[in-house]
Design an enzyme around this catalytic site. Structure first.
Site, mmCIF file in Angstrom:
data_model
loop_
_atom_site.group_PDB
_atom_site.id
_atom_site.type_symbol
_atom_site.label_atom_id
_atom_site.label_comp_id
_atom_site.label_asym_id
_atom_site.label_seq_id
_atom_site.Cartn_x
_atom_site.Cartn_y
_atom_site.Cartn_z
ATOM 1 N N SER A 15 0.815 -1.216 0.000
ATOM 2 C CA SER A 15 0.000 0.000 0.000
ATOM 3 C C SER A 15 0.851 1.271 0.000
ATOM 4 O O SER A 15 1.559 1.561 0.970
ATOM 5 C CB SER A 15 -0.905 -0.046 1.245
ATOM 6 O OG SER A 15 -1.276 1.239 1.661
HETATM 7 N N1 GSH Z 1 -7.376 8.867 1.529
HETATM 8 C C1 GSH Z 1 -6.483 7.844 1.986
HETATM 9 C C2 GSH Z 1 -5.071 8.427 2.142
HETATM 10 O O1 GSH Z 1 -4.844 9.549 1.682
HETATM 11 O O2 GSH Z 1 -4.210 7.783 2.750
HETATM 12 C C3 GSH Z 1 -6.506 6.697 0.984
HETATM 13 C C4 GSH Z 1 -5.834 5.452 1.491
HETATM 14 C C5 GSH Z 1 -6.060 4.290 0.555
HETATM 15 O O3 GSH Z 1 -6.672 4.448 -0.512
HETATM 16 N N2 GSH Z 1 -5.592 3.107 0.950
HETATM 17 C C6 GSH Z 1 -5.820 1.917 0.178
HETATM 18 C C7 GSH Z 1 -6.981 1.159 0.818
HETATM 19 O O4 GSH Z 1 -6.791 0.246 1.586
HETATM 20 C C8 GSH Z 1 -4.607 1.025 0.173
HETATM 21 S S1 GSH Z 1 -3.249 1.845 -0.651
HETATM 22 N N3 GSH Z 1 -8.189 1.616 0.498
HETATM 23 C C9 GSH Z 1 -9.403 1.056 0.992
HETATM 24 C C10 GSH Z 1 -10.573 1.944 0.637
HETATM 25 O O5 GSH Z 1 -10.345 3.044 0.095
HETATM 26 O O6 GSH Z 1 -11.700 1.540 0.909
#
Ligand code: GSH
EC number: 2.5.1.18
Length: 228
Positions: A15
Site C-alpha cells: 500500500s
Molecule cells: N485517503 C487515503 C489516504 O490519503 O491515505 C486513501 C488510502 C487508501 O486508498 N488506501 C488503500 C486502501 O486500503 C490502500 S493503498 N483503500 C481502501 C478503501 O479506500 O476503501
C-alpha cells in the site's frame, strides 16, 4: 509529563498510502508524546474480511490516485514512484511473503523496533520507488541487508518467515485490525483514555493530532519545530 499515548500503525508494504502514513508517523514519533507500535498485517486479508475492494480497481479512482500519489510524494518528500505495472505488483504478485518476512523480523527483534522499521521502508522503496520485485527470498535478503541486518539475522528471518508460527502471527494481526474495524490501510489506532480511536488513511493526521491532544505541524515537523 503525562504518560505516552500508544499509537498503533497497521500497514502492508503493498500500500503506497501506508508508506506515506508510515513516514509521517515516524517523523512525529519524537515530536508527539506517543509510543508508536508497528503492526505489520496483510491488506488482502483486510479486503476479504471487510468485504471491501481495492480502490485501484475502479478506473477513474485509479487515475485519480496516480495523480494524488504524485502530489503527495512531493508534499511529504517521500520518493514514491509507481511501478510500471501496479496491477501485477499489487494484485498478481502481492505481498503475503513480504509481510511474513516483516513479521519474522519484528518477532526476532528484542531491542526496540529499528529493524522492522528499516526493513519495511526498504521493501516499500523496492516496490514503490525502484519497481523491484518483493516476492522472492533474495529480494528480502537485499532489503534486509540495506536495512542493516547481519547475514546471520537475515538467514534466521528467512527461515522463520515460512514457519507456521509467523503465518499465524500475521493472520492474528490482520484479524486484530479487522476487529478494530479496518477496511483498508494505513490504519492508525490511538489509545485515548482506555479507548481505541481508529483513523483510516495518511490524510487524517491533523484530526488524529487533535484527538490525542497534539499539534499537526505539517509534513516535516522537525523543520517547523525548529522555526518556532
Ligand atoms: N485517503 C487515503 C489516504 O490519503 O491515505 C486513501 C488510502 C487508501 O486508498 N488506501 C488503500 C486502501 O486500503 C490502500 S493503498 N483503500 C481502501 C478503501 O479506500 O476503501
Amino acid at each position: 509529563m503525562t504518560s505516552k499515548k500508544v499509537v498503533e500503525l497497521f500497514y502492508d508494504v503493498v500500500s503506497p498510502y501506508s508508506w506515506l502514513g508510515f513516514e509521517i508517523i515516524c517523523r512525529y514519533r519524537n515530536v508527539w508524546n506517543i509510543n508508536l507500535k508497528f503492526r505489520p498485517a496483510f491488506l488482502g486479508g483486510i479486503m476479504q474480511g471487510a468485504g471491501n475492494k481495492p480502490p485501484g480497481l475502479v478506473p477513474n479512482k485509479f487515475a485519480y490516485m496516480t495523480k494524488d500519489l504524485h502530489r503527495l510524494a512531493n508534499y511529504f518528500s517521500v520518493p514514491l514512484h509507481p511501478p510500471a505495472d501496479p496491477f501485477e505488483v499489487m494484485f498478481q504478485k502481492g505481498t503475503l511473503s513480504a509481510m511474513r518476512f516483516v513479521t519474522a523480523v519484528q518477532h526476532m527483534e528484542t531491542d526496540g523496533d529499528k529493524q522492522v522499521e528499516q526493513v519495511s521502508r526498504e521493501l516499500w522503496r523496492r516496490i514503490w520507488s525502484e519497481d523491484k520485485d518483493v516476492t522472492k527470498p533474495e529480494c528480502f535478503s537485499e532489503a534486509a541487508k540495506k536495512a542493516g541486518l547481519s547475514d546471520d539475522e537475515i538467514e534466521k528471518a528467512l527461515e522463520l518467515s515460512t514457519s507456521q508460527e509467523i503465518k499465524d502471527k500475521l493472520k492474528r494481526s490482520t484479524e486484530e485490525a479487522l476487529n478494530y474495524g479496518a477496511f483498508g490501510f494505513p490504519m492508525l489506532i490511538c489509545h485515548v483514555d482506555g479507548k481505541p480511536e481508529m483513523f483510516f488513511g495518511s490524510d487524517r493526521f491533523e484530526l488524529m493530532a487533535n484527538c490525542i491532544g497534539e499539534k499537526w505541524l505539517g509534513p516535516n515537523p522537525d523543520r517547523s519545530a525548529s522555526r518556532l
